[in-house]
Motif scaffolding. Structure first.
Motif, PDB file in Angstrom:
ATOM      1  N   GLU A 223       0.829  -1.208   0.000  1.00  0.00           N
ATOM      2  CA  GLU A 223       0.000   0.000   0.000  1.00  0.00           C
ATOM      3  C   GLU A 223       0.868   1.265   0.000  1.00  0.00           C
ATOM      4  O   GLU A 223       0.579   2.235  -0.705  1.00  0.00           O
ATOM      5  N   SER A 224       1.926   1.226   0.779  1.00  0.00           N
ATOM      6  CA  SER A 224       2.829   2.385   0.860  1.00  0.00           C
ATOM      7  C   SER A 224       3.519   2.637  -0.478  1.00  0.00           C
ATOM      8  O   SER A 224       3.657   3.780  -0.928  1.00  0.00           O
ATOM      9  N   LYS A 225       3.950   1.547  -1.131  1.00  0.00           N
ATOM     10  CA  LYS A 225       4.608   1.689  -2.426  1.00  0.00           C
ATOM     11  C   LYS A 225       3.640   2.244  -3.472  1.00  0.00           C
ATOM     12  O   LYS A 225       4.008   3.096  -4.275  1.00  0.00           O
ATOM     13  N   THR A 226       2.410   1.745  -3.446  1.00  0.00           N
ATOM     14  CA  THR A 226       1.405   2.236  -4.395  1.00  0.00           C
ATOM     15  C   THR A 226       1.155   3.726  -4.198  1.00  0.00           C
ATOM     16  O   THR A 226       1.029   4.488  -5.167  1.00  0.00           O
ATOM     17  N   ASN A 227       1.115   4.139  -2.949  1.00  0.00           N
ATOM     18  CA  ASN A 227       0.908   5.551  -2.630  1.00  0.00           C
ATOM     19  C   ASN A 227       2.057   6.414  -3.161  1.00  0.00           C
ATOM     20  O   ASN A 227       1.847   7.503  -3.701  1.00  0.00           O
ATOM     21  N   LEU A 228       3.280   5.897  -3.029  1.00  0.00           N
ATOM     22  CA  LEU A 228       4.458   6.649  -3.476  1.00  0.00           C
ATOM     23  C   LEU A 228       4.610   6.656  -4.999  1.00  0.00           C
ATOM     24  O   LEU A 228       5.390   7.432  -5.536  1.00  0.00           O
ATOM     25  N   MET A 229       3.876   5.784  -5.673  1.00  0.00           N
ATOM     26  CA  MET A 229       3.964   5.729  -7.131  1.00  0.00           C
ATOM     27  C   MET A 229       3.078   6.760  -7.823  1.00  0.00           C
ATOM     28  O   MET A 229       2.997   6.800  -9.048  1.00  0.00           O
ATOM     29  N   GLN A 230       2.412   7.609  -7.048  1.00  0.00           N
ATOM     30  CA  GLN A 230       1.597   8.661  -7.650  1.00  0.00           C
ATOM     31  C   GLN A 230       2.483   9.558  -8.514  1.00  0.00           C
ATOM     32  O   GLN A 230       3.614   9.886  -8.137  1.00  0.00           O
ATOM     33  N   PRO A 231       1.997   9.975  -9.680  1.00  0.00           N
ATOM     34  CA  PRO A 231       2.806  10.774 -10.614  1.00  0.00           C
ATOM     35  C   PRO A 231       3.450  12.001  -9.983  1.00  0.00           C
ATOM     36  O   PRO A 231       4.606  12.331 -10.282  1.00  0.00           O
ATOM     37  N   THR A 253      17.223   7.415  -6.129  1.00  0.00           N
ATOM     38  CA  THR A 253      17.486   6.241  -6.977  1.00  0.00           C
ATOM     39  C   THR A 253      17.094   4.961  -6.263  1.00  0.00           C
ATOM     40  O   THR A 253      16.415   4.091  -6.830  1.00  0.00           O
ATOM     41  N   ARG A 254      17.504   4.838  -5.012  1.00  0.00           N
ATOM     42  CA  ARG A 254      17.201   3.628  -4.240  1.00  0.00           C
ATOM     43  C   ARG A 254      15.700   3.488  -3.986  1.00  0.00           C
ATOM     44  O   ARG A 254      15.152   2.374  -4.038  1.00  0.00           O
ATOM     45  N   LYS A 258      13.094   0.565  -5.206  1.00  0.00           N
ATOM     46  CA  LYS A 258      12.217  -0.145  -4.276  1.00  0.00           C
ATOM     47  C   LYS A 258      10.791  -0.206  -4.801  1.00  0.00           C
ATOM     48  O   LYS A 258      10.118  -1.231  -4.718  1.00  0.00           O
ATOM     49  N   LEU A 259      10.331   0.914  -5.336  1.00  0.00           N
ATOM     50  CA  LEU A 259       8.960   0.980  -5.850  1.00  0.00           C
ATOM     51  C   LEU A 259       8.786   0.056  -7.051  1.00  0.00           C
ATOM     52  O   LEU A 259       7.704  -0.494  -7.270  1.00  0.00           O
ATOM     53  N   ILE A 292      27.587   5.589  -8.548  1.00  0.00           N
ATOM     54  CA  ILE A 292      27.627   4.741  -9.746  1.00  0.00           C
ATOM     55  C   ILE A 292      26.840   3.452  -9.558  1.00  0.00           C
ATOM     56  O   ILE A 292      26.004   3.089 -10.398  1.00  0.00           O
ATOM     57  N   LEU A 293      27.101   2.737  -8.451  1.00  0.00           N
ATOM     58  CA  LEU A 293      26.443   1.441  -8.237  1.00  0.00           C
ATOM     59  C   LEU A 293      24.925   1.569  -8.127  1.00  0.00           C
ATOM     60  O   LEU A 293      24.195   0.856  -8.832  1.00  0.00           O
ATOM     61  N   PRO A 294      24.381   2.454  -7.250  1.00  0.00           N
ATOM     62  CA  PRO A 294      22.918   2.582  -7.193  1.00  0.00           C
ATOM     63  C   PRO A 294      22.321   3.057  -8.515  1.00  0.00           C
ATOM     64  O   PRO A 294      21.226   2.644  -8.899  1.00  0.00           O
ATOM     65  N   GLY A 295      23.059   3.932  -9.227  1.00  0.00           N
ATOM     66  CA  GLY A 295      22.562   4.418 -10.512  1.00  0.00           C
ATOM     67  C   GLY A 295      22.461   3.306 -11.534  1.00  0.00           C
ATOM     68  O   GLY A 295      21.440   3.161 -12.225  1.00  0.00           O
ATOM     69  N   LEU A 296      23.505   2.485 -11.651  1.00  0.00           N
ATOM     70  CA  LEU A 296      23.493   1.368 -12.590  1.00  0.00           C
ATOM     71  C   LEU A 296      22.470   0.307 -12.188  1.00  0.00           C
ATOM     72  O   LEU A 296      21.845  -0.325 -13.039  1.00  0.00           O
ATOM     73  N   SER A 297      22.300   0.121 -10.882  1.00  0.00           N
ATOM     74  CA  SER A 297      21.326  -0.853 -10.395  1.00  0.00           C
ATOM     75  C   SER A 297      19.911  -0.474 -10.814  1.00  0.00           C
ATOM     76  O   SER A 297      19.128  -1.320 -11.265  1.00  0.00           O
ATOM     77  N   LEU A 298      19.569   0.810 -10.686  1.00  0.00           N
ATOM     78  CA  LEU A 298      18.244   1.270 -11.119  1.00  0.00           C
ATOM     79  C   LEU A 298      18.115   1.180 -12.636  1.00  0.00           C
ATOM     80  O   LEU A 298      17.076   0.758 -13.159  1.00  0.00           O
ATOM     81  N   LEU A 299      19.164   1.544 -13.350  1.00  0.00           N
ATOM     82  CA  LEU A 299      19.120   1.483 -14.809  1.00  0.00           C
ATOM     83  C   LEU A 299      18.921   0.043 -15.278  1.00  0.00           C
ATOM     84  O   LEU A 299      18.205  -0.214 -16.257  1.00  0.00           O
ATOM     85  N   ARG A 300      19.521  -0.892 -14.564  1.00  0.00           N
ATOM     86  CA  ARG A 300      19.326  -2.308 -14.892  1.00  0.00           C
ATOM     87  C   ARG A 300      17.858  -2.691 -14.721  1.00  0.00           C
ATOM     88  O   ARG A 300      17.290  -3.384 -15.564  1.00  0.00           O
ATOM     89  N   SER A 301      17.246  -2.260 -13.619  1.00  0.00           N
ATOM     90  CA  SER A 301      15.828  -2.566 -13.379  1.00  0.00           C
ATOM     91  C   SER A 301      14.946  -1.944 -14.461  1.00  0.00           C
ATOM     92  O   SER A 301      13.971  -2.559 -14.914  1.00  0.00           O
ATOM     93  N   ILE A 302      15.278  -0.727 -14.864  1.00  0.00           N
ATOM     94  CA  ILE A 302      14.497  -0.042 -15.895  1.00  0.00           C
ATOM     95  C   ILE A 302      14.615  -0.772 -17.233  1.00  0.00           C
ATOM     96  O   ILE A 302      13.654  -0.868 -18.001  1.00  0.00           O
ATOM     97  N   CYS A 303      15.805  -1.323 -17.512  1.00  0.00           N
ATOM     98  CA  CYS A 303      16.033  -2.048 -18.765  1.00  0.00           C
ATOM     99  C   CYS A 303      15.124  -3.264 -18.925  1.00  0.00           C
ATOM    100  O   CYS A 303      14.912  -3.742 -20.035  1.00  0.00           O
ATOM    101  N   LEU A 304      14.635  -3.774 -17.813  1.00  0.00           N
ATOM    102  CA  LEU A 304      13.765  -4.953 -17.873  1.00  0.00           C
ATOM    103  C   LEU A 304      12.385  -4.602 -18.411  1.00  0.00           C
ATOM    104  O   LEU A 304      11.589  -5.499 -18.698  1.00  0.00           O
TER     105      LEU A 304
END
Length: 449
Positions: A223-231, A253-254, A258-259, A292-304
């Protein structure tokens, strides 16, 4: 130095003083705080309820415990210390197991026992119990203090505005980062929804950055994640990813990553040119390499998310990542190669890799250097590029030392799929050469280093 003696049938441990020849028994040690008691007083004696020693030992999990409390057999704190006729003390269950194995010696001194009876060391038990009680009660008091302070801060956030709100968030951030009990209290008292409500289109970056710094350290339910996903909330995070401090950028980024773990996450939330540009800036920031690491980690998730892959290519991420490869640490390198390999599945991704002058040399250099996983990604990228333009790219790859590297892969103990792919790529590269010339290109040279 530890000594032992018998007094009225009870074994008493003792310690040398500070060089003045005095010997203190355990009762004196408790009163004077010789073994690190809190303020030298016996707090446990004043407690109404009986504390369970086993529970205290397990919950405290202390890294340093007085050696006299440790059983020489198990190397764990004693809960029921008993002493042998040799004067050595052990945990009752451990020494009885020793006897049951047929040993009738003292495990520490290996002396034969003239008396196999064990004497409860009540004084030592009292000292152990008191010492752990003091530590346990202090821990509980601190925990209660933290919980109380968290509750106060949450109440402040409901009413305060401006600088007072920022200060409350800053303190809450520090408490949450330091204490697991604080995290639980925030969640249990509805702090997640309260802090999330502070994020919106009119939230200042000063408030937003502190709020996100708290949220990123909390366990967020669906529920918390859904709330934070508001545009509007995602938009604020993207703004701070572009304009905030390095710490704020990393936290944004982190939190976004998570969301993205939520099943209901929509790709539209990350289909943002501004988000991807901010992310690449973070990854390329040479002054603050911790991003660098958190940035690449998020970019990897986005690539999916296939809907966003084309957008990543369109902002020039492919060539930028290729240029970064030589300077990356192994964990970051693996993420970057995964991203490039994923993007190579798109026609525009292949074209971007082909058009980057350092793609082939960098990939060849990485074969058989970091890990089998990195070799797999690099080989896959080389295959995509050489397949796209065999005549042009294969000759460049061979001149960069690819043939020799592929032979190393084939002869190595890596998985059969990699060997097969290497064989196919080697065959593809050989088509532009006569046998004699290609064999000369396969010789091990400095290019394999």
């Amino acid at each position: 130095m530890f000594q032992s003696s018998k007094r009225d049938g009870v074994v008493v441990a003792a310690f040398d003083g500070s060089g003045d020849g005095q010997v203190l028994d355990l009762d004196t040690a408790v009163k004077d705080g010789v073994l690190g008691g809190v303020g030298g007083g016996v707090i446990g004696a004043a407690v109404g309820e009986k504390l369970d020693l086993k529970k205290m030992i397990e919950e405290l999990d202390l890294p340093e415990i007085p050696s006299v409390f440790i059983c020489p057999i198990s190397l764990e704190p004693m809960q029921d210390p008993v002493t042998l006729c040799t004067g050595q003390t052990y945990e009752r269950s451990n020494i009885l197991k020793w006897f049951n194995l047929g040993h009738y010696t003292c495990p520490t001194t290996m002396q034969e026992l003239w008396d196999d009876s064990v004497t409860p060391n009540r004084t030592l038990y009292h000292l152990i119990y008191t010492w752990f009680s003091q530590k346990y009660l202090l821990m509980k008091k601190r925990s209660e203090d933290v919980q109380g302070r968290v509750s106060e801060l949450l109440q402040t956030l409901k009413k305060a505005k401006g600088q007072a709100r920022i200060q409350a968030l800053k303190e809450l951030k520090q408490v949450v980062a330091a204490r697991a009990t604080a995290m639980k209290t925030v969640v249990d008292e509805g702090g997640v929804s309260l802090i999330s409500s502070l994020l919106g289109p009119f939230t200042s970056h000063a408030v937003g950055s502190e709020a996100i710094a708290v949220l990123v350290n909390l366990e967020l339910d669906s529920e918390s994640k859904t709330n934070l996903m508001q545009p509007t909330k995602i938009s604020l995070m993207v703004d701070m990813l572009n304009e905030g401090t390095v710490e704020t950028k990393i936290n944004c980024t982190r939190l976004i990553e998570k969301l993205m773990e939520e099943k209901e996450f929509r790709a539209e939330s990350i289909s943002s040119h501004r988000l991807l540009v901010g992310l690449m800036r973070l990854v390329k920031d040479k002054r603050h390499t911790n991003g660098i690491l958190p940035g690449l980690s998020l970019l990897r998730s986005i690539c999916l998310h296939k809907q966003v892959m084309g957008l990543i290519v369109s902002i020039g991420a492919v060539s930028q990542l290729v240029e970064l490869l030589p300077a990356l640490e192994p964990d970051c390198l693996e993420l970057a190669l995964f991203i490039l390999d994923t993007l190579s599945s798109l026609p525009e991704g292949k074209a971007a890799l082909k058009n980057c002058g350092n793609t082939i040399p960098n990939m060849v250099r990485l074969l058989m250097r970091i890990s089998e996983c990195c070799t797999q990604y690099a080989l896959s990228i080389l295959w995509s590029v050489c397949k796209l333009a065999p005549e042009e790219c294969s000759s460049v790859a061979v001149e960069a030392g690819l043939a020799a590297k592929l032979l190393l892969v084939i002869q190595s103990g890596c998985n059969p799929v990699l060997k097969q792919k290497s064989s196919e790529l080697l065959k593809l590269c050989s088509l532009n050469y006569t046998d004699t010339i290609f064999i000369s290109k396969c010789k091990l040279t400095r290019t394999i280093l």
